[in-house]
Design a protein around this motif. Structure first.
Motif, mmCIF file in Angstrom:
data_model
loop_
_atom_site.group_PDB
_atom_site.id
_atom_site.type_symbol
_atom_site.label_atom_id
_atom_site.label_comp_id
_atom_site.label_asym_id
_atom_site.label_seq_id
_atom_site.Cartn_x
_atom_site.Cartn_y
_atom_site.Cartn_z
ATOM 1 N N VAL A 112 13.264 4.645 4.831
ATOM 2 C CA VAL A 112 14.491 4.528 5.631
ATOM 3 C C VAL A 112 15.675 5.246 4.973
ATOM 4 O O VAL A 112 16.815 5.045 5.359
ATOM 5 C CB VAL A 112 14.881 3.075 5.986
ATOM 6 C CG1 VAL A 112 13.890 2.463 6.936
ATOM 7 C CG2 VAL A 112 15.075 2.228 4.775
ATOM 8 N N ASN A 139 7.186 9.213 6.277
ATOM 9 C CA ASN A 139 6.371 8.468 7.238
ATOM 10 C C ASN A 139 5.046 9.160 7.516
ATOM 11 O O ASN A 139 4.014 8.524 7.667
ATOM 12 C CB ASN A 139 7.098 8.358 8.585
ATOM 13 C CG ASN A 139 8.474 7.782 8.442
ATOM 14 O OD1 ASN A 139 9.338 8.378 7.805
ATOM 15 N ND2 ASN A 139 8.689 6.630 9.006
ATOM 16 N N LEU A 174 17.084 5.202 1.820
ATOM 17 C CA LEU A 174 18.100 4.513 1.033
ATOM 18 C C LEU A 174 18.340 5.231 -0.290
ATOM 19 O O LEU A 174 17.596 5.073 -1.242
ATOM 20 C CB LEU A 174 17.677 3.068 0.762
ATOM 21 C CG LEU A 174 17.511 2.203 2.006
ATOM 22 C CD1 LEU A 174 17.205 0.773 1.612
ATOM 23 C CD2 LEU A 174 18.740 2.250 2.889
ATOM 24 N N SER A 182 15.219 15.205 9.466
ATOM 25 C CA SER A 182 15.619 14.682 8.155
ATOM 26 C C SER A 182 16.387 15.723 7.353
ATOM 27 O O SER A 182 17.362 15.387 6.678
ATOM 28 C CB SER A 182 14.402 14.219 7.352
ATOM 29 O OG SER A 182 13.758 13.181 8.033
ATOM 30 N N TYR A 205 12.550 19.254 -0.073
ATOM 31 C CA TYR A 205 12.115 18.990 1.297
ATOM 32 C C TYR A 205 12.066 20.293 2.094
ATOM 33 O O TYR A 205 11.136 20.532 2.860
ATOM 34 C CB TYR A 205 13.159 18.070 1.925
ATOM 35 C CG TYR A 205 12.660 16.969 2.813
ATOM 36 C CD1 TYR A 205 12.328 15.724 2.293
ATOM 37 C CD2 TYR A 205 12.599 17.135 4.191
ATOM 38 C CE1 TYR A 205 11.938 14.687 3.116
ATOM 39 C CE2 TYR A 205 12.212 16.099 5.018
ATOM 40 C CZ TYR A 205 11.886 14.872 4.478
ATOM 41 O OH TYR A 205 11.494 13.851 5.299
ATOM 42 N N VAL A 256 20.617 13.149 -2.903
ATOM 43 C CA VAL A 256 20.208 13.525 -1.551
ATOM 44 C C VAL A 256 20.101 15.046 -1.434
ATOM 45 O O VAL A 256 19.185 15.570 -0.805
ATOM 46 C CB VAL A 256 21.192 12.921 -0.519
ATOM 47 C CG1 VAL A 256 20.905 13.459 0.869
ATOM 48 C CG2 VAL A 256 21.089 11.396 -0.520
ATOM 49 N N ILE A 313 17.499 9.246 -6.616
ATOM 50 C CA ILE A 313 17.599 8.507 -5.348
ATOM 51 C C ILE A 313 17.682 6.988 -5.587
ATOM 52 O O ILE A 313 18.593 6.337 -5.061
ATOM 53 C CB ILE A 313 16.448 8.927 -4.392
ATOM 54 C CG1 ILE A 313 16.752 10.309 -3.814
ATOM 55 C CG2 ILE A 313 16.193 7.927 -3.285
ATOM 56 C CD1 ILE A 313 17.901 10.343 -2.828
HETATM 57 N N1 PFF Z 1 13.511 9.035 4.897
HETATM 58 C C1 PFF Z 1 13.072 10.366 4.608
HETATM 59 C C2 PFF Z 1 11.583 10.449 4.865
HETATM 60 O O1 PFF Z 1 10.941 9.436 5.173
HETATM 61 O O2 PFF Z 1 11.016 11.520 4.763
HETATM 62 C C3 PFF Z 1 13.335 10.808 3.190
HETATM 63 C C4 PFF Z 1 14.685 10.514 2.600
HETATM 64 C C5 PFF Z 1 15.834 11.053 3.147
HETATM 65 C C6 PFF Z 1 14.802 9.702 1.490
HETATM 66 C C7 PFF Z 1 17.080 10.777 2.600
HETATM 67 C C8 PFF Z 1 16.029 9.428 0.933
HETATM 68 C C9 PFF Z 1 17.160 9.961 1.490
HETATM 69 F F1 PFF Z 1 18.355 9.652 0.997
#
Ligand code: PFF
Length: 440
Positions: free
Chosen positions: A229, A28, A231, A321, A108, A101, A378
């Protein structure tokens, strides 16, 4: 707690805030504003909103319900569904989303490390002093200097996860998420009142309709909607596995999407007008956070305090996250190896740190790894979860599982949408990602 007794959330709001924390992340605050800048400005928002509301909420409901029904993470949940069809290798399939993930967690945690470092630089007032920010970032990322920050990111996540779902993840998200929104609002006021911000606001609000004719606007918005989100077939599923039968899944999914989208918009309205006000490039791409923005803080009145708040908000967004991402392998190892949560977090922390180490030292390797995970693993996980739950299991039973405990149950119309449209679009995200070298 005995090994068989599954942890649960202590409140509905705690669950939703934890999901909001999981969904809101670098996707985001880092990806969204520059994607928006690079692919059409206001026009990008139209397909993005459309995709995130329709497809994002469907994917979330799927993962929440699948996890809740099986009271298990992806590996065990897949295993049971395939076993009911006489197939005994469902667990092997379930490993793929878990690995995906976990892979996101690996890279990350490295970026969270950079952010922790930049937060400390902000606290020390360094942005005002460092004269060449691009060179500074270049001399930090991809070098051994990042290792200690990377380790710190993993240690913080471990400390929260070892406290468990209720006392760790839920408790901290209940504080971090409201604080994140308050900080984003403060930053918004600062950004919108900068002289010259209006151009940026126009860029965000006045669509150039012709941009909608460019397929890339749609493609990038689609990938962004899936990634933002979370996924991937395992991350939201594991949070769903701690849900009670009376939780309202459609409402929770919608709330998660709404908060997640609000955060994306806030981040865009904080960053883009400031970028315009200082005559910088909104299409700067990934260096936005580490070069463009520190450059802005350097020149902006009150830059010190706003830079501290800004990096603090990203820390909250990103750490909430990493907790979700790390919980996926932690739960899997607890369940598979029958070990305690405390042992599992140490094991996962140590292993993922070791795998990430070479990426600390080479930006090229980091890029290849992040691409492999986000382009292949992913989206494959997202497709696999949809196929498993909507096709191999049963779309009607899936809908009933989603509706269990809901005040506004989904009608039968939803079944063909989820079974055909959602699954096919998830496949399209995978294929387009491969063609375009990443759209998430
Ligand atoms: N939704 C997280 C972000 O916007 O940074 C990234 C993410 C987390 C993507 C977990 C996919 C996942 F399975």
């Amino acid at each position: 707690m005995s090994v068989n007794e599954r942890e649960t959330w202590s409140s509905r709001i705690g669950f939703v805030l934890s999901c909001v924390g999981a969904a809101i992340g670098l996707g985001n605050i880092w990806l969204f504003p520059w994607r928006l800048g690079a692919y059409g400005g206001a026009a990008f928002l139209i397909p993005y909103l459309f995709f995130v509301i329709t497809l994002g909420s469907t994917g979330l409901m799927e993962e929440f319900a699948f996890g809740r029904e099986r009271k298990a993470g992806a590996i065990q949940a897949f295993k049971e569904v395939y076993a009911e069809r006489g197939i005994d290798w469902g667990d092997k399939l379930g490993v793929i989303p878990v690995l995906g993930v976990t892979g996101v967690f690996v890279f990350y945690a490295i970026v969270v490390g950079w952010i922790l470092k930049y937060f400390v630089l902000a606290l020390q007032g360094q942005f005002a002093v460092i004269d060449k920010l691009p060179a500074y970032f270049g001399s930090f990322a991809g070098t051994p200097k990042t290792i200690i920050w990377h380790l710190l990111a993993i240690i913080i996540t471990i400390l929260v996860l070892r406290l468990g779902v209720k006392d760790g993840i839920e408790r901290i998200n209940k504080v971090m998420m409201p604080t994140l929104f308050v900080i984003l609002f403060i930053l918004l006021l600062r950004s919108l009142t900068l002289p010259g911000a209006l151009e940026g606001i126009k860029f965000l609000l006045v669509p150039e309709w012709s941009k909608l004719a460019n397929p890339k606007t749609w493609i990038m918005a689609l990938g962004q909607a899936f990634f933002t989100v979370s996924l991937g077939g395992a991350a939201m599923l594991v949070y769903g596995s701690y849900l009670d039968e009376d939780a309202d899944i459609p409402a929770s999914a919608l709330q998660t999407v709404i908060f997640n989208t609000t955060a994306s918009f806030l981040a865009a309205f904080v960053i883009i007008p400031a970028v315009f006000a200082f005559g910088l490039d909104p299409k700067a791409g990934p260096p936005l956070l580490f070069i463009t923005l520190p450059n802005i803080f350097k020149q902006m009145p009150g830059g010190y305090i706003f830079s501290v708040l800004f990096f603090l908000s990203i820390i909250f967004a990103a750490l909430s996250s990493t907790m979700n991402l790390m919980e996926v392998p932690v739960e899997a190892l607890m369940q598979r190896l029958k070990i305690s949560r405390k042992k599992s977090v140490i094991l996962v922390g140590g292993l993922t740190f070791a795998v990430g180490l070479p990426l600390d030292l080479s930006m090229k390797l980091f890029g290849h790894f992040a691409d492999f995970v986000t382009i292949y693993l992913i989206p494959i996980g997202a497709v696999m979860a949809a196929v498993t739950y909507f096709w191999v299991y049963d779309i009607t039973k899936a809908r009933q599982a989603i509706n269990q405990g809901s005040d506004n149950p989904l009608g039968t119309w939803w079944e063909p949408f989820a079974k055909y449209v959602f699954t096919i679009v998830a496949g399209v995200v995978l294929i387009l990602g491969i063609i375009f070298g990443g759209i998430g």
